[in-house]
Motif scaffolding. Sequence first.
Motif, PDB file in Angstrom:
ATOM      1  N   ALA A  48       0.929  -1.260   0.010  1.00 49.97           N
ATOM      2  CA  ALA A  48      -0.230  -0.001   0.000  1.00 49.97           C
ATOM      3  C   ALA A  48       0.784   1.217   0.085  1.00 49.97           C
ATOM      4  CB  ALA A  48      -0.970   0.149   1.125  1.00 49.97           C
ATOM      5  N   ALA A  49       0.371   2.511  -0.296  1.00 55.54           N
ATOM      6  CA  ALA A  49       1.078   3.584  -0.388  1.00 55.54           C
ATOM      7  C   ALA A  49      -0.087   4.857  -0.208  1.00 55.54           C
ATOM      8  CB  ALA A  49       1.579   3.796  -1.632  1.00 55.54           C
ATOM      9  N   ILE A  50       0.570   5.764   0.476  1.00 61.58           N
ATOM     10  CA  ILE A  50      -0.217   6.893   0.663  1.00 61.58           C
ATOM     11  C   ILE A  50       0.520   8.446   0.113  1.00 61.58           C
ATOM     12  CG2 ILE A  50       0.379   6.891   2.936  1.00 61.58           C
ATOM     13  CD1 ILE A  50      -2.468   7.961   3.531  1.00 61.58           C
ATOM     14  N   ASP A  61      -3.969  -5.559  -5.104  1.00 63.01           N
ATOM     15  CA  ASP A  61      -5.355  -6.149  -5.035  1.00 63.01           C
ATOM     16  C   ASP A  61      -5.239  -7.154  -4.006  1.00 63.01           C
ATOM     17  OD1 ASP A  61      -5.612  -6.437  -8.693  1.00 63.01           O
ATOM     18  OD2 ASP A  61      -6.115  -4.779  -7.125  1.00 63.01           O
ATOM     19  N   SER A  62      -4.373  -7.837  -3.470  1.00 62.81           N
ATOM     20  CA  SER A  62      -4.276  -8.895  -2.297  1.00 62.81           C
ATOM     21  C   SER A  62      -4.833  -8.267  -1.361  1.00 62.81           C
ATOM     22  CB  SER A  62      -2.812  -9.663  -2.324  1.00 62.81           C
ATOM     23  OG  SER A  62      -1.942  -8.486  -2.204  1.00 62.81           O
ATOM     24  N   VAL A  63      -4.539  -6.997  -0.797  1.00 63.52           N
ATOM     25  CA  VAL A  63      -5.000  -6.635   0.408  1.00 63.52           C
ATOM     26  C   VAL A  63      -6.239  -5.537   0.547  1.00 63.52           C
ATOM     27  CG1 VAL A  63      -2.621  -6.965   1.040  1.00 63.52           C
ATOM     28  CG2 VAL A  63      -3.513  -4.453   0.257  1.00 63.52           C
ATOM     29  N   LYS A  64      -6.660  -5.411  -0.603  1.00 61.81           N
ATOM     30  CA  LYS A  64      -7.788  -4.358  -0.803  1.00 61.81           C
ATOM     31  C   LYS A  64      -9.085  -4.750   0.206  1.00 61.81           C
ATOM     32  CE  LYS A  64      -7.103  -1.929  -5.291  1.00 61.81           C
ATOM     33  NZ  LYS A  64      -7.616  -2.088  -6.684  1.00 61.81           N
ATOM     34  N   GLY A  65      -9.653  -4.044   1.129  1.00 65.13           N
ATOM     35  CA  GLY A  65     -10.467  -4.177   1.709  1.00 65.13           C
ATOM     36  C   GLY A  65     -10.272  -4.845   3.029  1.00 65.13           C
ATOM     37  N   TYR A 102       3.989   8.237  -6.772  1.00 66.46           N
ATOM     38  CA  TYR A 102       3.556   7.004  -6.345  1.00 66.46           C
ATOM     39  C   TYR A 102       4.015   6.102  -7.340  1.00 66.46           C
ATOM     40  CZ  TYR A 102       0.683   2.803  -6.958  1.00 66.46           C
ATOM     41  OH  TYR A 102       0.432   1.753  -6.895  1.00 66.46           O
ATOM     42  N   SER A 103       4.482   4.894  -6.809  1.00 68.94           N
ATOM     43  CA  SER A 103       4.939   3.631  -7.329  1.00 68.94           C
ATOM     44  C   SER A 103       4.839   2.447  -6.609  1.00 68.94           C
ATOM     45  CB  SER A 103       6.418   4.062  -7.969  1.00 68.94           C
ATOM     46  OG  SER A 103       6.992   2.630  -8.373  1.00 68.94           O
ATOM     47  N   SER A 104       4.406   1.332  -7.543  1.00 67.50           N
ATOM     48  CA  SER A 104       4.369   0.197  -6.860  1.00 67.50           C
ATOM     49  C   SER A 104       5.685  -0.718  -6.987  1.00 67.50           C
ATOM     50  CB  SER A 104       3.122  -0.860  -7.225  1.00 67.50           C
ATOM     51  OG  SER A 104       3.495  -0.934  -8.783  1.00 67.50           O
TER      52      SER A 104
END
Length: 122
Positions: A48-50, A61-65, A102-104
Amino acid sequence: VQLQASGGGLVQAGGSLRLSCAASGRTFSTYVMGWFRQAPGKEREFVAAIRWSGGTTWYADSVKGRFTISRDITRNTVYLQMNSLKPEDTAVYYCAANRHLYSSRSYEYDYWGQGTQVTVSS
């Protein structure tokens, strides 16, 4: 710039943990702060990033929600609230800082904390 991650531990599947990343050394108003994780034998992956200014967030996607990233500007601290944890979330979690964008991709982050171990038992 110094990043100090904390809050890891051992938790049962379905449980929760909150990670903290205390940042110091400069003003972070233009920065994007990220959390990555690395499991044994695997590559480091984005979680995640902010954006420090404005609070825009991004998630894998694996941690959304399940995971929520937030920041406390007054404390210069970024948090990762992790709920509904799964054994596959087991990894060393790292916080990182990107000066502008932002970058993943982990190689695009400029500063890294030391990592905190999260272990989720089944």
